[in-house]
Enzyme design. Structure first.
Site, PDB file in Angstrom:
ATOM      1  N   LYS A   1      -7.642   7.689  11.688  1.00 24.73           N
ATOM      2  CA  LYS A   1      -7.603   8.837  12.718  1.00 24.73           C
ATOM      3  C   LYS A   1      -8.919   9.647  13.009  1.00 24.73           C
ATOM      4  CE  LYS A   1      -2.543   9.359  12.273  1.00 24.73           C
ATOM      5  NZ  LYS A   1      -2.430   8.870  11.092  1.00 24.73           N
TER       6      LYS A   1
ATOM      7  N   THR B   1      -8.864   2.833   5.635  1.00 24.92           N
ATOM      8  CA  THR B   1      -8.906   2.452   4.504  1.00 24.92           C
ATOM      9  C   THR B   1      -7.536   2.474   3.763  1.00 24.92           C
ATOM     10  OG1 THR B   1      -8.892   4.877   3.419  1.00 24.92           O
ATOM     11  CG2 THR B   1     -11.229   3.716   4.111  1.00 24.92           C
TER      12      THR B   1
ATOM     13  N   ASN C   1      -5.142   2.399   0.913  1.00 21.10           N
ATOM     14  CA  ASN C   1      -5.179   3.131  -0.065  1.00 21.10           C
ATOM     15  C   ASN C   1      -4.364   2.595  -1.292  1.00 21.10           C
ATOM     16  OD1 ASN C   1      -6.425   5.080   1.585  1.00 21.10           O
ATOM     17  ND2 ASN C   1      -5.795   6.817   0.252  1.00 21.10           N
TER      18      ASN C   1
ATOM     19  N   GLU D   1      -9.915   2.909  -2.271  1.00 24.82           N
ATOM     20  CA  GLU D   1      -9.465   2.567  -0.855  1.00 24.82           C
ATOM     21  C   GLU D   1     -10.709   1.553  -0.124  1.00 24.82           C
ATOM     22  OE1 GLU D   1      -9.615   6.123   1.391  1.00 24.82           O
ATOM     23  OE2 GLU D   1      -9.376   7.602  -0.188  1.00 24.82           O
TER      24      GLU D   1
ATOM     25  N   HIS E   1     -11.661  -6.636   9.101  1.00 25.82           N
ATOM     26  CA  HIS E   1     -10.819  -7.610   9.987  1.00 25.82           C
ATOM     27  C   HIS E   1     -10.036  -6.645  10.770  1.00 25.82           C
ATOM     28  CE1 HIS E   1      -8.477 -11.031  11.217  1.00 25.82           C
ATOM     29  NE2 HIS E   1      -7.444 -10.227  10.959  1.00 25.82           N
TER      30      HIS E   1
ATOM     31  N   TYR F   1       1.444  -0.957   5.298  1.00 28.00           N
ATOM     32  CA  TYR F   1       1.823  -0.083   4.026  1.00 28.00           C
ATOM     33  C   TYR F   1       3.162  -0.626   2.975  1.00 28.00           C
ATOM     34  CZ  TYR F   1      -0.599   3.861   6.334  1.00 28.00           C
ATOM     35  OH  TYR F   1      -1.645   4.726   6.664  1.00 28.00           O
TER      36      TYR F   1
ATOM     37  N   ARG G   1     -23.576   1.518  -3.704  1.00 31.97           N
ATOM     38  CA  ARG G   1     -24.270   2.675  -3.843  1.00 31.97           C
ATOM     39  C   ARG G   1     -23.423   3.836  -4.477  1.00 31.97           C
ATOM     40  NH1 ARG G   1     -21.963   6.583  -0.195  1.00 31.97           N
ATOM     41  NH2 ARG G   1     -20.662   5.548   1.619  1.00 31.97           N
TER      42      ARG G   1
HETATM   43  P1  ADP Z   1      -4.102   6.436   4.840  1.00 38.19           P
HETATM   44  O1  ADP Z   1      -4.699   7.797   4.716  1.00 38.19           O
HETATM   45  O2  ADP Z   1      -2.544   6.389   4.862  1.00 38.19           O
HETATM   46  O3  ADP Z   1      -4.712   5.551   3.889  1.00 38.19           O
HETATM   47  P2  ADP Z   1      -5.809   5.425   6.975  1.00 38.19           P
HETATM   48  O4  ADP Z   1      -6.301   6.122   8.184  1.00 38.19           O
HETATM   49  O5  ADP Z   1      -6.868   5.249   5.901  1.00 38.19           O
HETATM   50  O6  ADP Z   1      -4.492   5.942   6.391  1.00 38.19           O
HETATM   51  O7  ADP Z   1      -5.464   4.083   7.542  1.00 38.19           O
HETATM   52  C1  ADP Z   1      -5.247   3.061   6.543  1.00 38.19           C
HETATM   53  C2  ADP Z   1      -3.946   1.886   6.817  1.00 38.19           C
HETATM   54  O8  ADP Z   1      -4.570   1.585   8.096  1.00 38.19           O
HETATM   55  C3  ADP Z   1      -3.858   0.984   5.827  1.00 38.19           C
HETATM   56  O9  ADP Z   1      -2.839   1.438   4.786  1.00 38.19           O
HETATM   57  C4  ADP Z   1      -3.246  -0.341   6.577  1.00 38.19           C
HETATM   58  O10 ADP Z   1      -1.798  -0.280   6.575  1.00 38.19           O
HETATM   59  C5  ADP Z   1      -3.834  -0.048   7.871  1.00 38.19           C
HETATM   60  N1  ADP Z   1      -5.049  -0.888   8.383  1.00 38.19           N
HETATM   61  C6  ADP Z   1      -5.145  -1.421   9.605  1.00 38.19           C
HETATM   62  N2  ADP Z   1      -6.296  -2.092   9.622  1.00 38.19           N
HETATM   63  C7  ADP Z   1      -7.065  -1.902   8.659  1.00 38.19           C
HETATM   64  C8  ADP Z   1      -8.383  -2.439   7.865  1.00 38.19           C
HETATM   65  N3  ADP Z   1      -9.174  -3.109   8.986  1.00 38.19           N
HETATM   66  N4  ADP Z   1      -8.623  -2.054   6.733  1.00 38.19           N
HETATM   67  C9  ADP Z   1      -7.724  -1.096   5.916  1.00 38.19           C
HETATM   68  N5  ADP Z   1      -6.658  -0.663   6.383  1.00 38.19           N
HETATM   69  C10 ADP Z   1      -6.317  -1.155   7.604  1.00 38.19           C
HETATM   70 MG    MG Z   2      -6.854   5.293   3.623  1.00 37.82          MG
END
Ligand code: ADP
Ligand code: MG
Length: 165
Positions: A20, A26, A28, A82, A87, A94, A107
């Site tokens: 967002k 990422t 988690n 994370e 891709h 989730y 790093r």
């Molecule tokens: P959160 O804070 O819940 O981890 P993020 O904004 O970091 O939310 O979005 C992570 C989620 O987005 C992942 O758990 C996964 O379901 C989805 N996702 C979609 N594309 C990717 C990608 N290329 N790499 C990692 N997560 C991805």
């Molecule tokens: Mg995340």
């Protein structure tokens, strides 16, 4: 870290900030699955390149991942793992189980002064990580490590939103 560290974990919700706010989602990992492994292997906080398999998909993807306390946001007390996966996915995953191999160190964790600086850093991590995983034979061959390809127990794949699976 004398050898690559291998973690199998479910994907849990974080703060929803990766995609967002920054444009870099990422995935988690569930801390229950990695806290002991990080301690046992003395894994240094920082940014790494590695390989990830999201079960039950077929592919293994490259990932750039952070192990640490998210110093730019200073809201983690316990380390997080994370993974920004290199891709494009059509939907979130989730609750899925992933197998992760943490390979090359990129790093240390840095506290950035602005979102722009953090985004620039992640962009260059992506370039470095992608490059390392191709050009360093030790890292490249980890893609074929049996750990990534093992069948996972389907009970680990339970839908987190359903009580009676
Ligand atoms: P959160 O804070 O819940 O981890 P993020 O904004 O970091 O939310 O979005 C992570 C989620 O987005 C992942 O758990 C996964 O379901 C989805 N996702 C979609 N594309 C990717 C990608 N290329 N790499 C990692 N997560 C991805
Ligand atoms: Mg995340």
């Amino acid at each position: 870290m004398p050898h690559p560290v291998k973690i199998r974990a479910q994907i849990v919700r974080g703060f929803g900030r990766g995609s967002k706010l920054l444009g870099f989602p990422t995935a988690n990992l569930d801390p229950q699955a990695f806290t002991q492994i990080l301690a046992d292997n003395s894994v240094k906080h920082g940014v790494y390149a590695g390989w990830i398999h999201i079960h039950p998909q077929k592919e293994v993807y490259k990932t750039v991942l952070s192990v640490g306390l998210n110093p730019t946001f200073h809201d983690s007390v316990h380390p997080t793992v994370e993974c920004y996966i290199l891709h494009r996915f059509d939907s979130d995953f989730y609750g899925s189980t992933v197998s992760l191999i943490i390979g090359g160190y990129i790093r240390e964790s840095v506290k950035y002064g602005s979102m722009d600086e953090l985004m620039e850093a992640i962009k260059s991590d992506e370039i470095w990580g992608n490059d390392m995983l191709h050009t360093e034979p030790q890292l490249r061959k980890l893609r074929d490590d049996p750990f990534l390809h093992e069948d996972v127990d389907s009970s680990m794949n339970g839908n987190v939103n359903e009580s009676n699976g």
